[in-house]
Design a protein around this motif. Structure first.
Motif, mmCIF file in Angstrom:
data_model
loop_
_atom_site.group_PDB
_atom_site.id
_atom_site.type_symbol
_atom_site.label_atom_id
_atom_site.label_comp_id
_atom_site.label_asym_id
_atom_site.label_seq_id
_atom_site.Cartn_x
_atom_site.Cartn_y
_atom_site.Cartn_z
ATOM 1 N N PHE A 184 -0.357 -26.707 -67.654
ATOM 2 C CA PHE A 184 0.252 -25.397 -67.876
ATOM 3 C C PHE A 184 0.108 -24.518 -66.631
ATOM 4 C CE2 PHE A 184 -0.101 -20.920 -68.972
ATOM 5 C CZ PHE A 184 1.034 -20.714 -69.744
ATOM 6 N N ILE A 185 -1.118 -24.444 -66.099
ATOM 7 C CA ILE A 185 -1.338 -23.631 -64.892
ATOM 8 C C ILE A 185 -0.570 -24.219 -63.724
ATOM 9 C CG2 ILE A 185 -3.067 -22.771 -63.274
ATOM 10 C CD1 ILE A 185 -5.086 -22.803 -65.585
ATOM 11 N N SER A 186 -0.516 -25.545 -63.669
ATOM 12 C CA SER A 186 0.179 -26.231 -62.585
ATOM 13 C C SER A 186 1.652 -25.857 -62.537
ATOM 14 C CB SER A 186 0.031 -27.742 -62.751
ATOM 15 O OG SER A 186 0.828 -28.435 -61.835
ATOM 16 N N VAL A 187 2.317 -26.000 -63.654
ATOM 17 C CA VAL A 187 3.758 -25.768 -63.686
ATOM 18 C C VAL A 187 4.080 -24.286 -63.568
ATOM 19 C CG1 VAL A 187 5.831 -25.943 -65.101
ATOM 20 C CG2 VAL A 187 4.225 -27.866 -64.987
ATOM 21 N N PHE A 188 3.384 -23.467 -64.335
ATOM 22 C CA PHE A 188 3.742 -22.049 -64.397
ATOM 23 C C PHE A 188 3.037 -21.200 -63.340
ATOM 24 C CE2 PHE A 188 4.829 -23.490 -68.721
ATOM 25 C CZ PHE A 188 6.191 -23.190 -68.660
ATOM 26 N N TYR A 189 2.366 -21.862 -62.413
ATOM 27 C CA TYR A 189 1.843 -21.148 -61.256
ATOM 28 C C TYR A 189 2.992 -20.479 -60.500
ATOM 29 C CZ TYR A 189 -0.779 -20.303 -56.951
ATOM 30 O OH TYR A 189 -1.373 -19.717 -55.861
ATOM 31 N N VAL A 190 4.110 -21.216 -60.355
ATOM 32 C CA VAL A 190 5.279 -20.662 -59.665
ATOM 33 C C VAL A 190 6.560 -20.762 -60.484
ATOM 34 C CG1 VAL A 190 4.365 -21.015 -57.343
ATOM 35 C CG2 VAL A 190 5.633 -22.861 -58.448
ATOM 36 N N ALA A 191 6.545 -21.539 -61.561
ATOM 37 C CA ALA A 191 7.782 -21.768 -62.311
ATOM 38 C C ALA A 191 8.070 -20.605 -63.264
ATOM 39 C CB ALA A 191 7.692 -23.072 -63.099
ATOM 40 N N PRO A 192 9.360 -20.258 -63.444
ATOM 41 C CA PRO A 192 9.725 -19.237 -64.430
ATOM 42 C C PRO A 192 9.535 -19.805 -65.840
ATOM 43 C CG PRO A 192 11.682 -20.234 -63.461
ATOM 44 C CD PRO A 192 10.515 -20.792 -62.719
ATOM 45 N N PRO A 193 9.354 -18.950 -66.845
ATOM 46 C CA PRO A 193 9.417 -17.483 -66.736
ATOM 47 C C PRO A 193 8.077 -16.813 -66.449
ATOM 48 C CG PRO A 193 9.280 -18.109 -69.034
ATOM 49 C CD PRO A 193 9.286 -19.406 -68.259
#
Length: 368
Positions: A184-193
């Motif tokens: 979760f932290i990996s993907v949404f570190y920079v990914a929207p939203p």
């Protein structure tokens, strides 16, 4: 085991202080020497424009900073081995332990590529942005297409999925909880939203991943147990890794401000961010020594005090603003603070690992 992202890996592993800052440019290197250069600097040797495939992917995955992930995994592993040797309350499954550490490093490679993919998609990474100035950007450099980078991301995450399923079969569904939290932290570190990095949450995310998730997760996979003290023992190295990310984001304050990326250094301002980074680096030492004094970890970890000379050098770098121009032969410009934080983290983390290894090999219990 999937885990954190972080643009942590955006740094050159060189020290921006006096003597150790510069990595001299060399005449054409052999293939193995080129690989070593890439692993030391996160970049290609000067003048090289057509790297071999290994060098190219070492740069794309930013393998120069895999040592931080490997160190977190080793800390969890050695805490488990030390506990097994000193108290006998736990036993270590070596196969599961090795798979856990391998899974962390593979996940780090995937996370770095995820960052580049979504930062480009979101308009953050451009030809004139810091990311493309100190090292080749996988897509902007023309090394791979967006589709090829996406395929590489899916490939490494498939490897991690297989490792996660194997470990889950052995240790139960808690493995999935650790893995999904990291993913979760990996993907949404920079990914929207969500874009954690854009809202001052990237640094706390890194702290959680490199400490509790990696260290405690590895201990659990190795032993099947999670003693309460392991959560505290996971904090010192997490603090160091967070100081590296602080350094990188201080280096990018101006560029991130223009892009609307509100990292913690952007929110705090450069001077206060430099002060926070210094506090983080210093706090590593009393926590490690305190954990040894209360008997949570063996006393050999006092070896970390040998890292204080490097600490003082790094604190000196963070005490002043970045110079207007880089020193002669400096590698990694415009990055500056991140190098000092990285070299200190490598030294202090290495000493911690050595101390934990000696705790496992030569266990000593303090008399009180």
């Amino acid at each position: 085991m999937a885990t954190n992202p972080t643009a942590l890996s955006d740094q050159a592993a060189t020290a921006p202080d006096g003597a150790s800052a510069a990595v001299p440019a060399a005449a054409p290197l052999g293939r193995r020497a080129t690989w070593r250069y890439v692993l030391n600097t996160a970049n290609l040797p000067e003048g090289m424009t057509h790297p071999d495939s290994v060098s190219k992917w070492l740069v794309i995955t930013r393998a120069a900073v895999f040592s931080m992930t490997a160190t977190s995994g080793l800390i969890g592993a050695l805490l488990a081995v030390g506990a097994a040797r000193l108290t006998g309350d736990v036993s270590v499954n070596w196969l599961l332990l090795v798979l856990a550490v391998v899974g962390l490093v593979v996940a780090h490679a995937g996370n770095n590529m995820i960052n580049d993919y979504f930062d480009l998609e979101g308009g953050v990474d451009t030809d004139d942005y810091v990311r493309a100035l100190y090292a080749p950007h996988p897509i902007l450099s023309g090394w791979v297409t967006k589709r090829q980078l996406g395929a590489a991301i899916l490939f490494v995450n498939a490897i991690d999925l297989a490792i996660m399923l194997f470990l889950t079969a052995a240790r139960g569904p808690l493995v999935i909880a650790f893995a999904l939290a990291g993913l979760f932290i990996s993907v949404f570190y920079v990914a929207p939203p969500i874009r954690l990095k854009h809202h001052g949450l990237g640094e706390p995310g890194v702290f959680i991943v490199w400490g509790p998730l990696m260290v405690v997760g590895t201990f659990f996979v190795a032993t099947g147990q999670i003693p309460a003290w392991t959560w505290v023992a996971s904090l010192p190295y997490a603090i160091l890794v967070t100081s590296v990310l602080f350094g990188k984001h201080i280096d990018k304050i101006d560029a991130d401000t223009k892009k609307g990326v509100r990292t913690l250094p952007v929110i705090l301002g450069e001077r206060r961010a430099r002060d926070v980074a210094r506090v983080l680096m210093v706090s590593f030492y009393p926590i490690v020594v305190g954990a040894a004094l209360v008997g949570w970890i063996g006393p050999w970890v006092a070896l970390v005090l040998l890292g204080i000379p490097r600490l003082m050098s790094s604190l000196k770098t963070f005490a002043s603003p970045r110079p207007e121009t880089p020193p002669h032969s400096y590698v990694g410009w415009p990055l500056w603070f991140v190098g000092a934080a990285f070299v200190h983290t490598r030294r202090a983390g290495g000493l911690l690992v050595l101390g934990l290894l000696l705790n496992a090999l030569l266990p000593i219990k303090l008399p009180w």
